[in-house]
Design an enzyme around this catalytic site. Structure first.
Site, PDB file in Angstrom:
ATOM      1  N   CYS A 408       0.822  -1.131   0.145  1.00  0.00           N
ATOM      2  CA  CYS A 408       0.183  -0.087   0.082  1.00  0.00           C
ATOM      3  C   CYS A 408       1.235   1.173   0.098  1.00  0.00           C
ATOM      4  CB  CYS A 408      -0.923  -0.138   1.101  1.00  0.00           C
ATOM      5  SG  CYS A 408      -0.178  -0.325   2.693  1.00  0.00           S
ATOM      6  N   GLN A 409       0.569   2.229   0.736  1.00  0.00           N
ATOM      7  CA  GLN A 409       1.403   3.409   0.641  1.00  0.00           C
ATOM      8  C   GLN A 409       2.593   3.136   1.592  1.00  0.00           C
ATOM      9  OE1 GLN A 409       0.344   6.872  -0.587  1.00  0.00           O
ATOM     10  NE2 GLN A 409       2.544   7.122  -0.407  1.00  0.00           N
TER      11      GLN A 409
END
Length: 482
Positions: A408-409
Site C-alpha cells: 500500500c502506501q
C-alpha cells in the site's frame, strides 16, 4: 416571580430543558413603581434584591431524539422538567433602579429595559451558572476554561512513586488523544487510548450521546477508567502547551469537554508526549497493547488475548525495507513497488496494489501480473470485502512458483491486514498469532482499529465455519508457529 422575603431560595420548574443563560432572567420591577419625584401611581422603592442563577444537578436521560436533560432524581422520564434554583443575595437598601446588563458567566449578555431590571449600584445582576460541574450545557464553548496543566516532571514523579510502592492502581488515569497509529508507535506507560479520530465518534461525544468510556480501545483501560472517581485524570496529545487555545474540532478539546461535562476535573500534560519523551523516554512504551479492542460503530467483536507488549525501539517507517513474510509472499511500500531490480531478483511475478491512487508501476513492461484493491486507510473502509479476491491471487502466484508483492502506501496498515488475514485463512493461527508473526517480520505494521475489528470478525467466522479454512497444502515458513 421575585424571591419571597421569607425564603432563601425559590425553585422554578421549567416546561423544557434550557440553559441558564438562555433564560434572560430579570426581576419584574413593575410592582415597585418609579422613584421619580411626584409620582403617585406606585409606592416608592425601598430595597432591591440581586439574585444569582444556579443550575440544578442535571443528568442525561434517553429520548427518541437523543439525550435529554432531566432531574437527577432517579426517574426515567425524558420529559421530566428541568429545575433551576435561584438563591437570594440580600443587599443593602437602595433608592435607585438602574438600567443595566445581566451578564452570564460564560460571556453572553442580555439587556433589559430599566422598568424590568432591578440592579444594585455595587453588584450587577449576574446570572452565573454555578451548580455542579456535571451540569450539561447545550452548544460548544469556543475555548476551554479553567483547565489545569501538569508538567512532564510532575507526572513522571507520580508514575515513579506508584511504581516504587507497587500500587499502580493508585496512580492517575492517563488518556492518550492521538490517532491510534501514533499511540501504537509510542505512548506513556499505562495510558489508555481514546478512539475519537473519526467524525462520527467526535460528533456523538460532543452531543453527549456517548462518553469517554465508550471510546476507550481496550477492556483493561475501561476497567481502570471506571474507577477514576477518586483519581486524577491526565490527558495528553502530541504537543499541546496551552489547553485554552485548542480548537473545538481537536480530539483533545472534545475529550476534555466531555470529561468536564461528566463532572471530572482533568489535567492536561503540558507539551504532550513530545515534551514528556525528551526526559522520560523510559516511562514510555513503544508497542501495541490492545485487549478486546473494538471500533465504536464498527461492530468489531472482542479479541481473545493480548497482542505483543514490547519491541526494541520505535520502528522507522520511512526506511523500512521489503519484507519477506513467507518464502513467496513479500510485504512492502510504494518504493518497493518501483524497485524493478529487487523485484526481479526475488522472483516476484505478481503484485497487489492496495490503494486507490498509486500507479501500477512497470505495468507497461508486461513483467508482472497486477491486481488493484481500491481501499483507503480509514475507519470507514470495508477491507474484508477484498479478502477472498486477494487470497485467490496470492494462491495463483504460489502455484505458479512466483513471488508476490503486496503493498500500500507504507506497508503498515492495509496490505498488512490482508497478509494477516491470509495467514489466518491458510493456517490455524488466531488473529493474535498471525499479528505477532507478521509484526515479528515487519515491526512497523499497525493496522488501524477498523481493520483490527474486521480481522476479529474474520477470525470469528473462521472459528464458526462460516468461512472455511484452507489447510492443505501447508504453508512453508510457518511450521514452527502453527
Amino acid at each position: 416571580m421575585p424571591p419571597s422575603p421569607l425564603d432563601d431560595r425559590v425553585v422554578v420548574a421549567l416546561s423544557r430543558p434550557v440553559r441558564p443563560q438562555d433564560l434572560n432572567l430579570c426581576l419584574d420591577s413593575s410592582y415597585l413603581g418609579s422613584a421619580a419625584p411626584g409620582s403617585t401611581s406606585h409606592p416608592p422603592v425601598i430595597a432591591t434584591t440581586v439574585v444569582s442563577l444556579k443550575a440544578a444537578n442535571l443528568t442525561y436521560m434517553p429520548s427518541s431524539s437523543g439525550s435529554a436533560r432531566s432531574l437527577n432524581c432517579g426517574c426515567s422520564s425524558a420529559s421530566c422538567c428541568t429545575v433551576a434554583t435561584y438563591d437570594k443575595d440580600n443587599q443593602a437598601p437602595t433608592q435607585a433602579i438602574a438600567a443595566g446588563t445581566a451578564t452570564t458567566a460564560i460571556g453572553s449578555s442580555t439587556t433589559c429595559p430599566a422598568s424590568q431590571m432591578v440592579n444594585n449600584s455595587e453588584n450587577a445582576g449576574s446570572l452565573s451558572p454555578s451548580g455542579g460541574v456535571g451540569s450539561p450545557m447545550a452548544g460548544t464553548p469556543k475555548q476551554l476554561a479553567s483547565i489545569k496543566i501538569i508538567y512532564p516532571n510532575d507526572l513522571a514523579k507520580k508514575m515513579t512513586k506508584c511504581s516504587k510502592s507497587h500500587l499502580p492502581s493508585q496512580g492517575p488515569v492517563i488518556i492518550d488523544c492521538r490517532p491510534f497509529m501514533e499511540y501504537n508507535k509510542s505512548h506513556i506507560q499505562g495510558a489508555v487510548h481514546i478512539n475519537c479520530a473519526d467524525k462520527i465518534s467526535r460528533r456523538r461525544l460532543q452531543q453527549g450521546k456517548i462518553t469517554v468510556l465508550d471510546l476507550i480501545s481496550c477492556r483493561e483501560g475501561k476497567d481502570s477508567f471506571k474507577r477514576i472517581f477518586s483519581k486524577e485524570i491526565i490527558v495528553y496529545d502530541e504537543n499541546t502547551n496551552e489547553p485554552s487555545r485548542v480548537v473545538p474540532s481537536q480530539p483533545l478539546h472534545i475529550v476534555l469537554e466531555s470529561l468536564k461535562r461528566e463532572g471530572k476535573e482533568p489535567l492536561v500534560l503540558k507539551g504532550g508526549l513530545s515534551s514528556f519523551k525528551q526526559n522520560h523516554e523510559n516511562l514510555c512504551d513503544n508497542s501495541l497493547q490492545l485487549q478486546e479492542c473494538r471500533e465504536v460503530g464498527g461492530g468489531a467483536s472482542a479479541a481473545s488475548s493480548m497482542l505483543p507488549q514490547s519491541i526494541p525501539s520505535t520502528p522507522d517507517i520511512e526506511n523500512a525495507e521489503l519484507t519477506p513474510i513467507l518464502p513467496f509472499l513479500f510485504l512492502g511500500n510504494e518504493q518497493d513497488a518501483q524497485d524493478l531490480e529487487t523485484m526481479q531478483r526475488l522472483n516476484i511475478g505478481y503484485v497487489i496494489n492496495v490503494t486507490t491512487h498509486l500507479p501500477l508501476y512497470h505495468y507497461e513492461k508486461g513483467l508482472f501480473n497486477y491486481k488493484r484493491l481500491p481501499a483507503t486507510d480509514s475507519n470507514k473502509q470495508n477491507l474484508r470485502q477484498y479478502f477472498e479476491e486477494a487470497f485467490e491471487f496470492i494462491e495463483e502466484a504460489h502455484q505458479c512458483g512466483k513471488g508476490l508483492l503486496i503493498h500500500c502506501q507504507a506497508g503498515v496498515s492495509r496490505s498488512a491486514t490482508i497478509v494477516i488475514a491470509y495467514l489466518m485463512k491458510h493456517t490455524r493461527m488466531t488473529m493474535t498469532d498471525a499479528y505477532k508473526f507478521v509484526k515479528g517480520k515487519r515491526p512497523i505494521i499497525s493496522p488501524n482499529l477498523n481493520f483490527m475489528g474486521q480481522l476479529l470478525e474474520f477470525e470469528e467466522d473462521l472459528n464458526n465455519g462460516v468461512t472455511p479454512r484452507i489447510l492443505t497444502p501447508k504453508l512453508m515458513g510457518v511450521e514452527t508457529v502453527v
